[in-house]
Design an enzyme around this catalytic site. Structure first.
Site, mmCIF file in Angstrom:
data_model
loop_
_atom_site.group_PDB
_atom_site.id
_atom_site.type_symbol
_atom_site.label_atom_id
_atom_site.label_comp_id
_atom_site.label_asym_id
_atom_site.label_seq_id
_atom_site.Cartn_x
_atom_site.Cartn_y
_atom_site.Cartn_z
ATOM 1 N N ASP A 1 71.429 6.196 15.398
ATOM 2 C CA ASP A 1 71.639 5.666 16.918
ATOM 3 C C ASP A 1 70.928 6.477 17.992
ATOM 4 O O ASP A 1 70.941 7.822 17.900
ATOM 5 C CB ASP A 1 73.088 5.332 17.228
ATOM 6 C CG ASP A 1 73.368 4.438 18.307
ATOM 7 O OD1 ASP A 1 74.030 3.492 18.175
ATOM 8 O OD2 ASP A 1 73.071 5.012 19.366
ATOM 9 N N ASN B 1 80.582 -4.432 16.715
ATOM 10 C CA ASN B 1 81.014 -5.195 18.011
ATOM 11 C C ASN B 1 80.414 -6.468 18.069
ATOM 12 O O ASN B 1 79.139 -6.651 17.813
ATOM 13 C CB ASN B 1 80.497 -4.152 19.357
ATOM 14 C CG ASN B 1 80.792 -2.663 19.116
ATOM 15 O OD1 ASN B 1 82.219 -2.560 18.677
ATOM 16 N ND2 ASN B 1 80.166 -1.751 19.627
ATOM 17 N N CYS C 1 64.747 -6.322 15.260
ATOM 18 C CA CYS C 1 63.938 -6.896 14.409
ATOM 19 C C CYS C 1 62.509 -6.025 14.684
ATOM 20 O O CYS C 1 61.641 -5.776 13.694
ATOM 21 C CB CYS C 1 63.587 -8.388 14.830
ATOM 22 S SG CYS C 1 64.856 -9.241 14.386
ATOM 23 N N GLY D 1 81.924 -5.530 23.230
ATOM 24 C CA GLY D 1 81.048 -4.451 23.704
ATOM 25 C C GLY D 1 79.504 -4.703 23.101
ATOM 26 O O GLY D 1 78.777 -3.488 22.955
ATOM 27 N N THR E 1 75.883 -4.741 22.595
ATOM 28 C CA THR E 1 74.676 -4.951 23.595
ATOM 29 C C THR E 1 73.399 -5.393 23.104
ATOM 30 O O THR E 1 72.249 -5.646 23.710
ATOM 31 C CB THR E 1 74.600 -3.417 24.225
ATOM 32 O OG1 THR E 1 74.114 -2.520 23.166
ATOM 33 C CG2 THR E 1 75.828 -3.119 25.111
ATOM 34 N N HIS F 1 78.110 0.337 13.138
ATOM 35 C CA HIS F 1 77.969 1.336 13.345
ATOM 36 C C HIS F 1 78.561 2.121 12.317
ATOM 37 O O HIS F 1 79.951 2.028 12.009
ATOM 38 C CB HIS F 1 78.630 1.862 14.814
ATOM 39 C CG HIS F 1 78.124 1.238 15.717
ATOM 40 N ND1 HIS F 1 77.596 1.840 16.918
ATOM 41 C CD2 HIS F 1 78.162 -0.259 16.260
ATOM 42 C CE1 HIS F 1 76.914 0.774 17.657
ATOM 43 N NE2 HIS F 1 77.406 -0.230 17.368
ATOM 44 N N HIS G 1 74.747 -5.354 13.635
ATOM 45 C CA HIS G 1 74.804 -3.988 13.140
ATOM 46 C C HIS G 1 76.066 -3.569 13.140
ATOM 47 O O HIS G 1 77.012 -3.783 13.535
ATOM 48 C CB HIS G 1 73.898 -3.151 14.160
ATOM 49 C CG HIS G 1 74.367 -3.379 15.499
ATOM 50 N ND1 HIS G 1 74.116 -4.589 16.494
ATOM 51 C CD2 HIS G 1 75.166 -2.561 16.427
ATOM 52 C CE1 HIS G 1 74.656 -4.358 17.519
ATOM 53 N NE2 HIS G 1 75.307 -3.316 17.587
HETATM 54 P P1 AMP Z 1 76.373 -2.231 20.386
HETATM 55 O O1 AMP Z 1 77.062 -1.792 21.846
HETATM 56 O O2 AMP Z 1 77.354 -2.419 19.528
HETATM 57 O O3 AMP Z 1 75.645 -3.466 20.400
HETATM 58 O O4 AMP Z 1 75.402 -1.114 19.702
HETATM 59 C C1 AMP Z 1 74.104 -0.954 20.068
HETATM 60 C C2 AMP Z 1 73.743 0.384 19.607
HETATM 61 O O5 AMP Z 1 72.258 0.363 19.477
HETATM 62 C C3 AMP Z 1 74.106 1.348 21.055
HETATM 63 O O6 AMP Z 1 74.773 2.549 20.096
HETATM 64 C C4 AMP Z 1 72.940 1.832 21.277
HETATM 65 O O7 AMP Z 1 72.724 3.457 21.515
HETATM 66 C C5 AMP Z 1 72.007 1.737 19.776
HETATM 67 N N1 AMP Z 1 70.477 1.460 20.265
HETATM 68 C C6 AMP Z 1 69.888 0.889 21.422
HETATM 69 N N2 AMP Z 1 68.590 0.904 21.115
HETATM 70 C C7 AMP Z 1 68.260 1.681 20.247
HETATM 71 C C8 AMP Z 1 67.256 2.210 19.599
HETATM 72 N N3 AMP Z 1 65.892 1.858 20.119
HETATM 73 N N4 AMP Z 1 67.030 3.113 18.535
HETATM 74 C C9 AMP Z 1 68.329 3.494 17.964
HETATM 75 N N5 AMP Z 1 69.604 3.258 18.563
HETATM 76 C C10 AMP Z 1 69.458 2.128 19.678
HETATM 77 ZN ZN ZN Z 2 66.762 -8.990 15.222
#
Ligand code: AMP
Ligand code: ZN
Length: 114
Positions: A30, A87, A7, A93, A95, A102, A100
C-alpha cells in the site's frame, strides 16, 4: 477497466511495489501504509467490490486467501497475528473501486476500527 488505477497497476502502467503475482492475483505494498506490513491483494480481473462478486468468481476469492496465507508466512506475521479487510462502498470507506483485500500486520491493531 481502462480508467481503474488498480487495473493499471496490474498492467504495469502505474508503478507498484509488487510482492506477489500469478495468473489470478496481484499483491503490492500500500502506498500509504497503516501498519509495518500493509499489502493489498487484488484479483487481476476487475471486480468493483463485494456487491459485484459473481458466483463464477468464488474461486478467485478463495485463491486470494490462499495467497494471503502464503504472504503472512513470508512477512513473518503469522504467529503474532494480522488482519485482512475489504472495504465496500461509501460507509465502508472504499476509495478504489477494484476489489482489494488489505493485509495488515506488524503491530497491535485496534478493534473496532473507526
Ligand atoms: P480503500 O480505501 O479500501 O479503497 O483502499 C485503497 C487503498 O489503496 C488505500 O489504502 C490507498 O493507500 C491505496 N492506494 C491508492 N493508490 C495506490 C497506489 N498507486 N499504489 C499503492 N496503493 C495505493
Ligand atoms: Zn480495476
Amino acid at each position: 477497466m481502462s480508467d481503474c488505477i488498480f487495473c493499471k497497476i496490474v498492467k504495469g502502467e502505474i508503478p507498484s511495489e509488487k510482492v506477489y503475482e500469478d495468473d489470478i492475483v496481484y499483491a503490492f505494498k500500500d502506498i500509504s501504509p497503516e501498519a509495518p506490513v500493509h499489502v493489498l491483494i487484488i484479483p487481476k480481473k476487475h471486480i468493483s467490490n463485494l456487491n459485484e462478486l459473481k458466483q463464477e468468481d468464488e474461486n478467485i476469492i478463495a485463491h486470494v486467501f490462499m495467497i494471503a496465507k502464503k504472504l503472512v508466512k513470508e512477512f513473518k506475521i503469522d504467529e503474532k497475528g494480522y488482519r485482512i479487510v475489504t472495504n465496500c462502498g461509501e460507509d465502508g470507506g472504499q476509495t478504489v473501486n477494484h476489489i482489494h483485500f488489505h493485509l495488515l500486520g506488524g503491530r497491535v491493531l485496534q478493534w473496532p476500527p473507526g
